[in-house]
Design an enzyme around this catalytic site. Structure first.
Site, mmCIF file in Angstrom:
data_model
loop_
_atom_site.group_PDB
_atom_site.id
_atom_site.type_symbol
_atom_site.label_atom_id
_atom_site.label_comp_id
_atom_site.label_asym_id
_atom_site.label_seq_id
_atom_site.Cartn_x
_atom_site.Cartn_y
_atom_site.Cartn_z
ATOM 1 N N ARG A 43 -51.104 60.798 92.176
ATOM 2 C CA ARG A 43 -50.697 62.141 92.636
ATOM 3 C C ARG A 43 -49.216 62.218 93.030
ATOM 4 N NH1 ARG A 43 -55.956 62.726 95.401
ATOM 5 N NH2 ARG A 43 -57.306 63.684 93.854
ATOM 6 N N LYS A 102 -37.293 68.838 85.176
ATOM 7 C CA LYS A 102 -38.262 69.198 84.127
ATOM 8 C C LYS A 102 -38.782 67.906 83.510
ATOM 9 C CE LYS A 102 -36.851 73.751 82.464
ATOM 10 N NZ LYS A 102 -36.248 74.485 81.334
ATOM 11 N N GLU A 159 -24.791 70.441 74.968
ATOM 12 C CA GLU A 159 -25.306 70.878 76.282
ATOM 13 C C GLU A 159 -24.174 70.984 77.301
ATOM 14 O OE1 GLU A 159 -28.339 71.891 76.389
ATOM 15 O OE2 GLU A 159 -29.510 70.739 74.926
ATOM 16 N N GLU A 168 -37.411 78.082 86.971
ATOM 17 C CA GLU A 168 -37.040 78.948 85.852
ATOM 18 C C GLU A 168 -37.718 80.319 85.903
ATOM 19 O OE1 GLU A 168 -36.125 76.830 82.140
ATOM 20 O OE2 GLU A 168 -37.071 78.505 81.094
ATOM 21 N N HIS A 220 -35.125 75.758 68.426
ATOM 22 C CA HIS A 220 -36.513 75.300 68.251
ATOM 23 C C HIS A 220 -37.050 75.721 66.887
ATOM 24 C CE1 HIS A 220 -36.956 74.891 72.872
ATOM 25 N NE2 HIS A 220 -36.481 73.797 72.318
ATOM 26 N N HIS A 274 -31.693 67.450 68.342
ATOM 27 C CA HIS A 274 -31.851 68.629 69.201
ATOM 28 C C HIS A 274 -30.496 69.305 69.478
ATOM 29 C CE1 HIS A 274 -33.276 71.289 72.295
ATOM 30 N NE2 HIS A 274 -32.490 70.725 73.191
HETATM 31 N N1 GLY Z 1 -32.678 72.058 79.717
HETATM 32 C C1 GLY Z 1 -32.773 73.273 80.406
HETATM 33 C C2 GLY Z 1 -33.261 73.140 81.814
HETATM 34 O O1 GLY Z 1 -33.344 72.050 82.338
HETATM 35 O O2 GLY Z 1 -33.580 74.126 82.416
#
Ligand code: GLY
Length: 371
Positions: free
Chosen positions: A124, A146, A188, A240, A255, A270
Site C-alpha cells: 500500500r 505520474k 519536452e 491535472e 499519440h 515519443h
Molecule cells: N508529462 C506531462 C505531465 O507530467 O503532466
C-alpha cells in the site's frame, strides 16, 4: 557549473526537492540516506542504464553497509506491461520488502513510470526516489508523480499519482545518451517555452545547437528551466484538473502518430512525435484563426532546424485512425476532443470540444503531405 541546484516541488506533505548536479551519481548516499528509515534499498533499473551507470550508483551505496537488492527490467516500452509489473512486485515481495524500505527508480521514463507505480501499490505504498538517466525523464517524467503502465486500450492508462521523495539529476549521464534520445528529451524542454515562457523559447531557438551538442551551461540552464516550470505547474495542479494539462502540448497529435506505428520507438520516439505534434498543434491553431501565421511558421522552422521531422512519414497514416486515437485521449471528457492549442508563442491553452470536422480535414491534409 558544478554547483548543486535544488528545485522545490511544493505539495504540502508530499513536497520534495529535485537536486541537479554534475556527478551527483557518485554521491547518491548523501541524498538518499535521509529517506532510508531502518529498511532496505530496492534498486529497480533497466538493463541499459544499469550497464552504463550502475557501478557508480553502487559504489556510493556499498560503502555504507546498507542492505540492498537490484531488480533489473528490460529496456524499452514493453516493460510498462502487466507482466513486468507483476514480475517486479513478486521480486520485491520475495526479498521481504516492507513499508519502511526505499525504492530507487534508476533509468529512463519506462523505469520511472513502472517503478513509481510499483512503489505506490506494494504494501500500500513505499517511498521512492527517482534517479532518471535520460534527458526526457530528467525534465519530464521523473517530475510530478505520474506513474503508469500501458493497457490494450492505450498507453499509461493504468497507474496512479505517487510522488517521489526526491529526484536526483546528474547531467553527466547524458554524455552516453545517443543524439536521437537527447533530441527526444529536448522536445519536452522547448515545449515549456511555447506553453508559458516566450523568452525561454527564444533562448532555445538561439541555443539549441549548444543544448543538444554538449554538456554545457546552456544545457544545464535549459534542464533547470524546464524542471522549474514543470515543478511550478505541478504544485498548482497535481492531479491535472486544469493547468497541468498544458504540459501535453503536442501530445494528443503525438499519440496519434505513435499509435499509427504501434508505438514502435525505432520509427517514432515519443519526443520526436511530440515535436511533430507541436507543429501540428501550431498549424491547427493557425487554421482555426487562433495563432498568427508568422508564429506558426516560426515554430515549424525552429523544429525543422533542430533536425526533427515536421511532417508525417510514409508509415501508412490515415486521418480516421488518427482521429480515433485522439478520441481516446485522457484529456477528453463526454466524448469531446480537448486539445492543447496556442494563442501565441508562450501562450498555450486548453481548447475544449475541438471541431471534429475541421480536425478531420486538417488530419487528411497532413496524411496527404506525408513523405
Ligand atoms: N508529462 C506531462 C505531465 O507530467 O503532466
Amino acid at each position: 557549473m558544478n554547483n548543486l541546484s535544488k528545485i522545490a516541488v511544493g505539495l504540502d506533505t508530499r513536497s520534495y526537492e529535485i537536486l541537479v548536479q554534475n556527478g551527483i551519481l557518485n554521491n547518491v548516499w548523501e541524498f538518499i540516506s535521509p529517506f532510508l528509515k531502518n529498511g532496505k534499498l530496492h534498486i529497480i533499473s533497466d538493463t541499459n542504464a544499469f550497464k552504463l551507470h550502475g557501478e557508480k550508483l553502487l559504489s556510493s551505496i556499498k560503502s555504507n553497509n546498507v542492505k540492498y537488492n537490484i531488480i533489473e527490467i528490460e529496456s524499452g516500452e514493453k516493460s510498462k506491461s502487466f507482466a513486468s509489473f507483476e514480475n517486479v512486485i513478486e521480486s520485491l515481495l520475495s526479498t521481504g520488502a516492507e513499508r519502511g524500505d526505499l525504492i530507487i527508480a534508476f533509468g529512463g521514463g519506462v523505469t520511472g513510470d513502472l517503478s513509481g507505480f510499483v512503489a505506490g501499490v506494494v504494501n500500500r505504498g513505499i517511498d521512492f526516489i527517482q534517479i532518471p538517466t535520460t534527458l526526457l525523464s530528467q525534465v519530464d517524467s521523473s517530475v510530478g508523480g505520474k506513474t503508469a503502465i500501458n493497457a490494450k486500450a492505450g498507453k499509461n492508462l493504468v497507474g496512479l499519482f505517487w510522488q517521489p521523495r526526491a529526484v536526483l539529476i546528474d547531467p553527466l549521464v547524458l554524455e552516453t545518451l545517443p543524439k536521437r534520445d537527447l533530441m527526444a528529451g529536448f522536445a519536452e524542454i522547448f515545449k515549456i517555452g511555447l506553453i508559458n515562457d516566450a523568452q525561454f523559447f527564444d533562448y532555445c531557438d538561439k541555443n539549441y545547437a549548444k543544448i543538444l551538442g554538449e554538456n554545457s551551461t546552456s544545457r544545464r540552464f535549459a534542464i533547470e528551466t524546464a524542471i522549474k516550470a514543470k515543478a511550478n505547474i505541478v504544485a498548482q495542479d497535481e492531479r491535472e484538473g486544469g493547468i497541468r494539462a498544458l504540459l501535453n502540448l503536442g501530445h494528443t497529435f503525438a499519440h496519434a502518430i505513435e499509435a499509427g506505428v504501434n508505438y514502435n520507438e525505432q520509427i517514432w520516439r515519443h519526443g520526436e512525435a511530440v515535436s511533430c505534434g507541436i507543429v501540428m498543434a501550431a498549424n491547427f491553431s493557425h487554421q482555426l484563426g487562433l495563432l498568427d501565421e508568422k508564429s506558426a511558421k516560426r515554430i515549424e522552422n525552429f523544429i525543422q532546424n533542430c533536425g526533427y521531422r515536421t511532417k508525417l512519414d510514409d508509415n501508412g497514416f490515415n486521418a480516421n485512425d488518427m482521429l480515433e486515437t485522439m478520441r481516446h485521449d485522457k484529456k477528453n471528457s463526454g466524448g469531446q476532443i480537448n486539445l492543447i492549442l496556442l494563442k501565441n508563442i508562450g501562450q498555450a491553452f486548453i481548447y475544449k470540444n475541438a471541431p471534429i470536422d475541421k480536425l478531420k480535414i486538417f488530419l487528411e491534409s497532413e496524411c496527404a503531405k506525408a513523405a
